[in-house]
Design an enzyme around this catalytic site. Structure first.
Site, PDB file in Angstrom:
ATOM      1  N   LEU A 175      -2.459   7.001  -1.835  1.00  0.00           N
ATOM      2  CA  LEU A 175      -2.595   8.186  -2.685  1.00  0.00           C
ATOM      3  C   LEU A 175      -3.891   8.136  -3.487  1.00  0.00           C
ATOM      4  CD1 LEU A 175       1.048   8.621  -4.057  1.00  0.00           C
ATOM      5  CD2 LEU A 175       0.035   9.553  -1.972  1.00  0.00           C
ATOM      6  N   GLY A 210       0.358   4.338  -0.144  1.00  0.00           N
ATOM      7  CA  GLY A 210       0.654   5.542   0.632  1.00  0.00           C
ATOM      8  C   GLY A 210       0.215   5.433   2.076  1.00  0.00           C
ATOM      9  N   ASN A 249       2.120  -1.671  -2.442  1.00  0.00           N
ATOM     10  CA  ASN A 249       1.683  -2.508  -3.568  1.00  0.00           C
ATOM     11  C   ASN A 249       1.639  -1.759  -4.891  1.00  0.00           C
ATOM     12  OD1 ASN A 249      -0.485  -0.961  -2.533  1.00  0.00           O
ATOM     13  ND2 ASN A 249      -1.956  -2.258  -3.593  1.00  0.00           N
ATOM     14  N   GLU A 250       2.425  -0.665  -4.998  1.00  0.00           N
ATOM     15  CA  GLU A 250       2.398   0.175  -6.204  1.00  0.00           C
ATOM     16  C   GLU A 250       2.630  -0.618  -7.487  1.00  0.00           C
ATOM     17  OE1 GLU A 250       3.024   3.143  -2.945  1.00  0.00           O
ATOM     18  OE2 GLU A 250       3.612   1.076  -3.322  1.00  0.00           O
TER      19      GLU A 250
END
Length: 300
Positions: free
Chosen positions: A106, A151, A175-176
């Site tokens: 993202l 994303g 890996n957010e």
């Protein structure tokens, strides 16, 4: 009619309402595209459909890192819709036209310092992309030819099959958590459905990015092949999947994926509100700003 809160874009007739597309000619060697090629190219995505094999290739071409901006996501959903509605298309191979990167995930600039309305529009586009790809009637193969965090990993996870270039420098994962962001339930469910609960739980909590060999060992990707053989392998895998009757495969896929798709469709507006509340928190905005500053320093 579309369920409430769902854009008309994402409403397509279920697999059992659609006549199965004709199988490829028995004279056609598997994995070898022959006849007429149709292509349409937008700013950020290039699509070529080989009508004789029924296979489209979708290449991300949004330098520097194929980040999933609002514009990119909109093009992606429209491209998928065009292919889904084309009876000549039975499968799509998704890859990157850029070296070393599949998609960086993202676009952080879409989530920082913007209005509530913008956050809502952006998140709806993320949902739309996932609903279209995860719920597609086509066979979807990800040819991951570079790193694929966050994303970008979701795009690969949403496909039916993942082949990754055999390069330990390339990594993939959700890996957010490293950015202080929590992956929403439908990211999590997509991950769990591929690697199992324990692996997904550990990986999500640690925000892990897995180098290609480790990603293969965990089942996050199905195969590793030398980079120069990636597209050849993707075509061979696609031919194997397309050898089955479409209707049986489509109904099976719908059965396997329906629960999580239905859950997002039913709670779509609530999911958007949760995203807006979360992303507009001062602490989250601060961590996004710090991350962007770190990226700028890396560039310079």
């Amino acid at each position: 009619p579309c369920p409430p809160g769902v854009l008309p874009l994402c409403c397509r007739s279920p697999a059992w309402d659609r006549a199965a597309r004709p199988p490829p000619s028995p004279l056609q060697p598997p994995g070898l595209p022959l006849g007429p090629c149709r292509s349409f190219s937008n700013n950020k995505i290039q699509v070529e459909l080989d009508e004789s094999s029924g296979v489209a290739t979708m290449k991300f071409k949004s330098p520097p890192v194929n980040s999933l901006s609002l514009e990119f996501l909109t093009e992606f959903s429209i491209s998928l819709e065009k292919l889904e509605n084309n009876r000549a298309c039975r499968g799509v191979i998704i890859t990157s036209a850029l070296p070393k990167i599949f998609s960086s995930g993202l676009d952080i600039t879409e989530m920082y310092g913007k209005s509530m309305e913008h956050y809502a529009e952006f998140w709806r586009a993320v949902q739309e992309m996932w609903l279209r790809l995860y719920g597609s009637n086509m066979v979807t193969v990800a040819a991951v030819n570079g790193s694929s965090p966050a994303g970008g990993c979701l795009v690969a996870l949403s496909c039916d099959y993942r082949i990754m270039a055999e390069n330990p420098k390339f990594s993939i994962g959700l890996n957010e958590a490293q950015l202080g962001i929590v992956a929403p339930f439908w990211f999590k469910e997509t991950f769990v459905n591929v690697v199992g609960h324990r692996t997904a739980e550990r990986s999500l909590q640690l925000g892990s990015l897995h180098p290609a060999p480790e990603a293969h060992r965990l089942g996050l990707v199905d195969e590793l092949v030398p980079e120069e053989k990636l597209m050849e392998k993707a075509a061979a895998v696609m031919a194997q999947w397309l050898a089955l009757p479409d209707h049986a495969r489509q109904l099976t896929k719908t059965m396997m994926r329906k629960a999580v798709v239905d859950r997002l469709v039913a709670h779509r507006e609530e999911d958007i509100k949760n995203f807006i509340t979360f992303i507009s928190k001062e602490s989250i905005q601060k961590s996004l700003r710090m991350y962007m500053e770190m990226l700028k320093k890396k560039k310079s």
